[in-house]
Design an enzyme around this catalytic site. Sequence first.
Site, PDB file in Angstrom:
ATOM      1  N   GLY A 281       0.865  -1.173   0.000  1.00 50.12           N
ATOM      2  CA  GLY A 281       0.000   0.000   0.000  1.00 50.12           C
ATOM      3  C   GLY A 281       0.900   1.221   0.000  1.00 50.12           C
ATOM      4  O   GLY A 281       1.837   1.303   0.802  1.00 50.12           O
TER       5      GLY A 281
ATOM      6  N   ARG B 129      10.049  -1.725  -5.499  1.00 51.62           N
ATOM      7  CA  ARG B 129       8.814  -1.725  -6.305  1.00 51.62           C
ATOM      8  C   ARG B 129       8.769  -0.406  -7.087  1.00 51.62           C
ATOM      9  O   ARG B 129       9.151   0.639  -6.557  1.00 51.62           O
ATOM     10  CB  ARG B 129       7.561  -1.845  -5.409  1.00 51.62           C
ATOM     11  CG  ARG B 129       7.421  -3.210  -4.751  1.00 51.62           C
ATOM     12  CD  ARG B 129       6.070  -3.351  -4.065  1.00 51.62           C
ATOM     13  NE  ARG B 129       4.996  -3.636  -5.007  1.00 51.62           N
ATOM     14  CZ  ARG B 129       3.707  -3.686  -4.646  1.00 51.62           C
ATOM     15  NH1 ARG B 129       3.348  -3.452  -3.400  1.00 51.62           N
ATOM     16  NH2 ARG B 129       2.773  -3.959  -5.543  1.00 51.62           N
TER      17      ARG B 129
ATOM     18  N   ASP C 240      -1.720   4.793  -6.105  1.00 49.65           N
ATOM     19  CA  ASP C 240      -0.282   4.525  -5.943  1.00 49.65           C
ATOM     20  C   ASP C 240       0.568   5.638  -6.543  1.00 49.65           C
ATOM     21  O   ASP C 240       1.698   5.868  -6.113  1.00 49.65           O
ATOM     22  CB  ASP C 240       0.081   3.186  -6.577  1.00 49.65           C
ATOM     23  CG  ASP C 240      -0.469   2.045  -5.735  1.00 49.65           C
ATOM     24  OD1 ASP C 240      -1.646   1.700  -5.906  1.00 49.65           O
ATOM     25  OD2 ASP C 240       0.270   1.552  -4.862  1.00 49.65           O
TER      26      ASP C 240
ATOM     27  N   LYS D 253      -4.448  -0.185  -7.946  1.00 53.26           N
ATOM     28  CA  LYS D 253      -4.474  -1.645  -8.099  1.00 53.26           C
ATOM     29  C   LYS D 253      -5.210  -2.075  -9.364  1.00 53.26           C
ATOM     30  O   LYS D 253      -6.244  -1.514  -9.705  1.00 53.26           O
ATOM     31  CB  LYS D 253      -5.131  -2.253  -6.859  1.00 53.26           C
ATOM     32  CG  LYS D 253      -5.220  -3.760  -6.832  1.00 53.26           C
ATOM     33  CD  LYS D 253      -3.906  -4.446  -7.110  1.00 53.26           C
ATOM     34  CE  LYS D 253      -2.790  -4.068  -6.174  1.00 53.26           C
ATOM     35  NZ  LYS D 253      -1.452  -4.501  -6.655  1.00 53.26           N
TER      36      LYS D 253
ATOM     37  N   GLN E 260      -6.237  -8.596  -2.041  1.00 55.62           N
ATOM     38  CA  GLN E 260      -6.131  -7.589  -0.961  1.00 55.62           C
ATOM     39  C   GLN E 260      -7.512  -7.207  -0.433  1.00 55.62           C
ATOM     40  O   GLN E 260      -7.664  -6.870   0.742  1.00 55.62           O
ATOM     41  CB  GLN E 260      -5.411  -6.336  -1.466  1.00 55.62           C
ATOM     42  CG  GLN E 260      -3.921  -6.502  -1.692  1.00 55.62           C
ATOM     43  CD  GLN E 260      -3.588  -6.857  -3.122  1.00 55.62           C
ATOM     44  OE1 GLN E 260      -4.398  -7.442  -3.831  1.00 55.62           O
ATOM     45  NE2 GLN E 260      -2.398  -6.513  -3.578  1.00 55.62           N
TER      46      GLN E 260
HETATM   47  O1  MRU Z   1       0.208  -4.020  -4.553  1.00 54.52           O
HETATM   48  P1  MRU Z   1      -0.303  -3.292  -3.347  1.00 54.52           P
HETATM   49  O2  MRU Z   1      -1.123  -4.147  -2.454  1.00 54.52           O
HETATM   50  O3  MRU Z   1       0.788  -2.546  -2.633  1.00 54.52           O
HETATM   51  O4  MRU Z   1      -1.237  -2.199  -3.977  1.00 54.52           O
HETATM   52  C1  MRU Z   1      -1.996  -1.333  -3.211  1.00 54.52           C
HETATM   53  C2  MRU Z   1      -3.000  -0.641  -4.040  1.00 54.52           C
HETATM   54  O5  MRU Z   1      -2.878  -0.502  -5.231  1.00 54.52           O
HETATM   55  C3  MRU Z   1      -4.198  -0.147  -3.386  1.00 54.52           C
HETATM   56  O6  MRU Z   1      -5.242  -0.233  -4.290  1.00 54.52           O
HETATM   57  C4  MRU Z   1      -4.172   1.218  -2.890  1.00 54.52           C
HETATM   58  O7  MRU Z   1      -5.224   1.960  -3.323  1.00 54.52           O
HETATM   59  C5  MRU Z   1      -2.986   2.020  -3.107  1.00 54.52           C
HETATM   60  S1  MRU Z   1      -2.270   2.123  -1.591  1.00 54.52           S
HETATM   61  C6  MRU Z   1      -3.244   3.284  -0.798  1.00 54.52           C
END
Ligand code: MRU
Length: 350
Positions: free
Chosen positions: A54, A96, A247, A258, A206
Amino acid sequence: MNNNIDNREAVYYDGERDSMVILDQTLLPNEVKWLTLTSAEEVWEAIKVLRVRGAPVIGVAAAIGAYVSAKQIKAERFEDFSAEFGKVCAYLNSSRPTAVNLSWALNSLQLPVNNLQLTGNDWREYALKAILAAALEIYRGAIADSEKIGEYGLSLTKPGDGILTHCNAGRLACMGIGTATAPIYAGHKRGYGFKVYADETRPLLQGARLTAYELYSAGVDVTLLCDNMAASLMKSGKINAVFVGADRVAANGDTANKIGTLGVAVLAKLFGVPFYVCAPYSTIDAKTKTGADIVIEQREPSEVSEMWYKKPMTADGVKIYNPAFDVTDAELITAFVTEKGIVKPPYKFS
Ligand code: MRU
């Protein structure tokens, strides 16, 4: 907050032990396990495999992680320490690619170090203090931002609303009361009686493992659905608003979130449901002009074909597409909910 995860944040600095602690999110909801991380390699791995995840939590983890990694640096002079610290930050930044909070946090940490000129015998103590102070500021800032996002977001709702969310932009992803979940928690506290729907969020689940778990544990009325059920749910009229996190937000408002978020936004447009992106300013990347410039992380095919199955669920050799994020065009976003207020189109961040 009364829930099964307990009141600790998903990542925090343990002052008594001068160490970093994370909740291993890969094991949720079946096992609640806290890990102590002490090296850059451990922090990198935890971010890479989504033990911490996140965007805002990745930023906090990188910041506290950079501090515990800095403690391991062997250097005789501050100049050498500072150069080595730069390498540690670059290494953590490679864990990442999509969430901008990662590089934002690491840059914020390097700034105070770069501004220091330390020559005395106690340079190490001063340098580490400055890094820890900057890391804790990021930690506290994320919690404070989530509260403000909750209040602004709540003003866009009314009691009894049906709210759809995708992935997990809750407290596990963002600290405090989350970002997309912040208006939900704020309304829950005031007895708004929201009916929340959480997309399961293939392939890493998630939504099922984390959002449904944390909201249910907090006593929120939450219903889980498979991603492909969102269209009929919206058509049924049960959804009054969509809240998602982000993100990375490009300067023109295009938003990476996501994988699957784009589909939800298209549906929301079709069915006339407002689509809100909740994110702190640290997720806005004014240097990235449009969504086309956002690097989208590609992840292992096994996450799609094997992760949640006793046996692989596809024939050996079948090609698999597994981007972790997609980009929602700015024109599909009704408004951004930030810690500084609600931002409506036209979007131009600078
Ligand atoms: O791959 P992740 O679990 O780190 O991704 C998280 C996301 O994309 C969430 O949807 C989120 O909205 C972003 S973090 C606030």
